[in-house]
Design a protein around this motif. Structure first.
Motif, PDB file in Angstrom:
ATOM      1  N   VAL A 127      78.884  57.237  24.473  1.00  0.00           N
ATOM      2  CA  VAL A 127      79.565  56.478  25.521  1.00  0.00           C
ATOM      3  C   VAL A 127      80.612  57.352  26.203  1.00  0.00           C
ATOM      4  CG1 VAL A 127      81.177  54.578  25.930  1.00  0.00           C
ATOM      5  CG2 VAL A 127      79.161  54.209  24.508  1.00  0.00           C
ATOM      6  N   ARG A 128      81.345  58.128  25.429  1.00  0.00           N
ATOM      7  CA  ARG A 128      82.360  59.006  26.008  1.00  0.00           C
ATOM      8  C   ARG A 128      81.713  60.001  26.974  1.00  0.00           C
ATOM      9  NH1 ARG A 128      84.539  60.302  21.706  1.00  0.00           N
ATOM     10  NH2 ARG A 128      86.518  59.170  21.835  1.00  0.00           N
ATOM     11  N   GLU A 129      80.573  60.561  26.594  1.00  0.00           N
ATOM     12  CA  GLU A 129      79.895  61.505  27.474  1.00  0.00           C
ATOM     13  C   GLU A 129      79.396  60.820  28.743  1.00  0.00           C
ATOM     14  OE1 GLU A 129      78.298  64.926  29.051  1.00  0.00           O
ATOM     15  OE2 GLU A 129      79.737  64.637  27.410  1.00  0.00           O
ATOM     16  N   ALA A 130      78.868  59.601  28.587  1.00  0.00           N
ATOM     17  CA  ALA A 130      78.396  58.869  29.767  1.00  0.00           C
ATOM     18  C   ALA A 130      79.548  58.579  30.728  1.00  0.00           C
ATOM     19  CB  ALA A 130      77.728  57.566  29.336  1.00  0.00           C
ATOM     20  N   LEU A 131      80.709  58.209  30.213  1.00  0.00           N
ATOM     21  CA  LEU A 131      81.858  57.934  31.066  1.00  0.00           C
ATOM     22  C   LEU A 131      82.381  59.209  31.734  1.00  0.00           C
ATOM     23  CD1 LEU A 131      83.830  55.299  28.936  1.00  0.00           C
ATOM     24  CD2 LEU A 131      82.154  54.918  30.759  1.00  0.00           C
ATOM     25  N   ARG A 132      82.340  60.321  31.012  1.00  0.00           N
ATOM     26  CA  ARG A 132      82.769  61.578  31.618  1.00  0.00           C
ATOM     27  C   ARG A 132      81.842  61.977  32.765  1.00  0.00           C
ATOM     28  NH1 ARG A 132      84.238  64.596  25.941  1.00  0.00           N
ATOM     29  NH2 ARG A 132      86.475  64.125  25.936  1.00  0.00           N
ATOM     30  N   ASN A 133      80.543  61.733  32.594  1.00  0.00           N
ATOM     31  CA  ASN A 133      79.609  62.017  33.676  1.00  0.00           C
ATOM     32  C   ASN A 133      79.891  61.141  34.890  1.00  0.00           C
ATOM     33  OD1 ASN A 133      78.267  64.014  32.286  1.00  0.00           O
ATOM     34  ND2 ASN A 133      76.692  62.653  31.487  1.00  0.00           N
ATOM     35  N   THR A 134      80.320  59.904  34.629  1.00  0.00           N
ATOM     36  CA  THR A 134      80.696  59.022  35.733  1.00  0.00           C
ATOM     37  C   THR A 134      81.864  59.605  36.511  1.00  0.00           C
ATOM     38  OG1 THR A 134      79.930  57.060  34.533  1.00  0.00           O
ATOM     39  CG2 THR A 134      81.488  56.709  36.331  1.00  0.00           C
ATOM     40  N   VAL A 135      82.866  60.110  35.778  1.00  0.00           N
ATOM     41  CA  VAL A 135      84.035  60.707  36.429  1.00  0.00           C
ATOM     42  C   VAL A 135      83.641  61.909  37.274  1.00  0.00           C
ATOM     43  CG1 VAL A 135      86.226  61.885  36.011  1.00  0.00           C
ATOM     44  CG2 VAL A 135      85.614  59.871  34.664  1.00  0.00           C
ATOM     45  N   LYS A 136      82.751  62.748  36.726  1.00  0.00           N
ATOM     46  CA  LYS A 136      82.447  64.014  37.397  1.00  0.00           C
ATOM     47  C   LYS A 136      81.437  63.877  38.534  1.00  0.00           C
ATOM     48  CE  LYS A 136      81.205  66.344  33.742  1.00  0.00           C
ATOM     49  NZ  LYS A 136      80.769  67.501  32.920  1.00  0.00           N
ATOM     50  N   HIS A 137      80.482  62.944  38.419  1.00  0.00           N
ATOM     51  CA  HIS A 137      79.347  62.978  39.333  1.00  0.00           C
ATOM     52  C   HIS A 137      79.157  61.731  40.196  1.00  0.00           C
ATOM     53  CE1 HIS A 137      78.208  66.579  37.173  1.00  0.00           C
ATOM     54  NE2 HIS A 137      78.047  65.917  36.039  1.00  0.00           N
ATOM     55  N   SER A 138      79.745  60.597  39.794  1.00  0.00           N
ATOM     56  CA  SER A 138      79.377  59.346  40.470  1.00  0.00           C
ATOM     57  C   SER A 138      80.081  59.141  41.808  1.00  0.00           C
ATOM     58  CB  SER A 138      79.676  58.157  39.563  1.00  0.00           C
ATOM     59  OG  SER A 138      81.068  57.980  39.418  1.00  0.00           O
ATOM     60  N   GLY A 139      81.267  59.727  41.955  1.00  0.00           N
ATOM     61  CA  GLY A 139      82.034  59.487  43.171  1.00  0.00           C
ATOM     62  C   GLY A 139      82.755  58.164  43.160  1.00  0.00           C
ATOM     63  N   THR A 140      82.822  57.513  42.003  1.00  0.00           N
ATOM     64  CA  THR A 140      83.557  56.261  41.879  1.00  0.00           C
ATOM     65  C   THR A 140      84.443  56.331  40.650  1.00  0.00           C
ATOM     66  OG1 THR A 140      83.360  53.843  41.663  1.00  0.00           O
ATOM     67  CG2 THR A 140      81.725  55.178  40.510  1.00  0.00           C
ATOM     68  N   LYS A 141      85.460  55.498  40.631  1.00  0.00           N
ATOM     69  CA  LYS A 141      86.386  55.479  39.506  1.00  0.00           C
ATOM     70  C   LYS A 141      86.314  54.157  38.750  1.00  0.00           C
ATOM     71  CE  LYS A 141      88.185  59.556  40.158  1.00  0.00           C
ATOM     72  NZ  LYS A 141      88.014  60.656  39.182  1.00  0.00           N
ATOM     73  N   GLN A 142      85.217  53.441  38.910  1.00  0.00           N
ATOM     74  CA  GLN A 142      85.059  52.155  38.224  1.00  0.00           C
ATOM     75  C   GLN A 142      83.698  52.122  37.525  1.00  0.00           C
ATOM     76  OE1 GLN A 142      85.611  48.970  40.999  1.00  0.00           O
ATOM     77  NE2 GLN A 142      87.798  49.351  41.276  1.00  0.00           N
ATOM     78  N   VAL A 143      83.684  51.550  36.342  1.00  0.00           N
ATOM     79  CA  VAL A 143      82.445  51.427  35.582  1.00  0.00           C
ATOM     80  C   VAL A 143      82.534  50.169  34.720  1.00  0.00           C
ATOM     81  CG1 VAL A 143      83.280  52.817  33.645  1.00  0.00           C
ATOM     82  CG2 VAL A 143      80.828  52.630  34.053  1.00  0.00           C
TER      83      VAL A 143
END
Length: 427
Positions: A345-361
């Motif tokens: 889960v931590r890795e998935a959230l870090r990928n969200t920070v780096k690649h998604s262009g959004t700050k909400q999940v």
């Protein structure tokens, strides 16, 4: 570079095994010594496996006594049936009890082996003399064939525990013993039937020694190969763990530090203080992962651990909505699976920070398909999974990590429609 290990067992090991039998049990090698003696580790493992070696001759006796008794009665009818039947019943019962005891007591310990084998041999000799002296002379050589089965098993036991030389000494002693059994039945030593059956008995002992030596080699070599495979897999698992620690902590921190933020120049002092704080926190976390023992249990709920991960990610500006209303957090997951899931889960959230262009999940926890699933969903820019092969983070920190505990992870994404990461482990 070749790894240290046993590889093919050296000839000296096989010779020592045949000469001395299975090694005596020794204190456990120091597991903290990376340069420990692998031979000592192998000997200790072989000694533990050899505790159950005697079960093989015991099982042979149980089956062989029944077989030779049936052959005796088929050839001789009721003549001499009394002593042979009594000996067979005693042998089958005694060996069955001995086999059950060995299995239930954790094997035959080295400190009891000598006395146990001596007692076993004495019982076998006594049983042979009892039948030889009471069976009718006409069938006495056949009757001794039945009880000789005990001595065949005894010689195999000695070959496995004390080495082939000990078994050969017993083989030599069996020559006068077989002659004494013939005389105990009132037959002359040159009696033709007695001579024929005596040769057959000696051949049976020789076959037992050869088979015992073969099983001993298989046991020793198999133990060494199994230990070698275990060491190699352990080293590979440790390398994977080290790579994940480096990727999930040091590399992530360095990448975060390298990202420029608005106002860096104007707020250099504050920014430097923040970077130092982040570096100090990451150094402490990395030191904890390297030095602290792996946790064996947790008193906190799984949802609470996920909340800690989400809180940790707020440092990078990610706002996580944790949905766990329909999840009964009652310690369904083992510690290994909880740890694997939280790290994924931590890795998935870090990928969200780096690649998604959004700050909400949105992070949803639910029970499904006999296990626990965690779904991380964002509404970011997404990507085409067919055009972007999974990197180390997805392949190792998520998928491989979950696969090691029986779970799996999937990533679904489309350009402009966000990304959904589904993590699942069995409960």
């Amino acid at each position: 570079m070749p790894e240290a290990g046993f590889g093919a067992p050296p000839r000296a090991f096989v010779r020592t095994l045949l000469r001395r039998g299975t090694p005596a049990e020794a204190p456990e090698p120091d597991g903290d010594d990376d340069d420990g003696d692998l031979t000592a580790v192998g000997d200790a493992t072989l000694a533990r496996a050899a505790r159950y070696w005697v079960v093989v001759p015991l099982a042979y006796r149980i089956a062989a006594f029944i077989k030779v008794f049936i052959g005796f009665t088929a050839a001789n009818g009721s003549l001499g049936l009394g002593p042979v039947l009594a000996a067979t019943v005693f042998a089958v019962a005694a060996n069955t009890v001995a086999a059950v005891w060995v299995l239930r007591s954790g094997g035959l310990r080295a400190r009891f082996t000598g006395r146990a084998l001596a007692l076993d041999l004495a019982v076998g000799v006594a049983l042979n003399f009892a039948v030889a002296a009471t069976a009718p002379a006409a069938v006495q050589p056949f009757a001794v064939d039945v009880t000789w089965t005990w001595l065949v098993g005894a010689v195999a036991m000695w070959a496995g525990t004390s080495g082939v030389p000990s078994a050969l000494w017993l083989f030599a002693a069996a020559l006068p013993l077989r002659s004494a059994l013939t005389l105990a039945g009132g037959l002359p030593l040159d009696h033709q039937l007695a001579l024929t059956r005596s040769v057959g008995c000696m051949v049976a002992l020789a076959v037992a020694i050869v088979l015992a030596a073969g099983i001993l080699i298989l046991l020793g070599v198999g133990t060494r190969f199994a230990l070698d495979i275990g060491l190699r897999r352990g080293r590979e698992a440790e390398r994977r763990r080290t790579r994940r620690i480096m990727h999930d902590s040091v590399l992530q921190t360095l990448e975060a530090l390298a990202i420029s933020a608005p106002g860096d120049d104007a707020q250099a002092v504050a920014r430097l203080k923040e970077l130092r704080s982040i570096a100090k926190a990451e150094a402490g976390e990395l030191r904890r992962k390297i030095t602290e023992p792996v946790e064996t249990g947790s008193v906190r709920g799984f949802a609470v651990e996920l909340a800690d991960v989400a809180t940790e990610m707020t440092r990078d500006g990610l706002r996580t909505q944790l949905v766990a209303a329909d999840f009964a957090d009652d310690d369904k997951l083992s510690q290994d699976r909880r740890t694997a899931m939280c790290e994924a889960v931590r890795e998935a959230l870090r990928n969200t920070v780096k690649h998604s262009g959004t700050k909400q999940v949105v992070l949803r926890v639910e029970e499904r398909d006999g296990g626990i699933a965690v779904v991380a969903r964002d509404q970011g820019q997404g990507f085409d999974v067919r055009d972007r092969p999974p990197g180390f983070g997805i392949s190792q920190s998520i998928k491989a990590r979950l696969a090691e505990v029986g779970g799996h992870g999937t990533v679904d994404s489309q350009p402009g429609r966000g990304t959904r990461v589904t993590l699942w482990v069995p409960s």
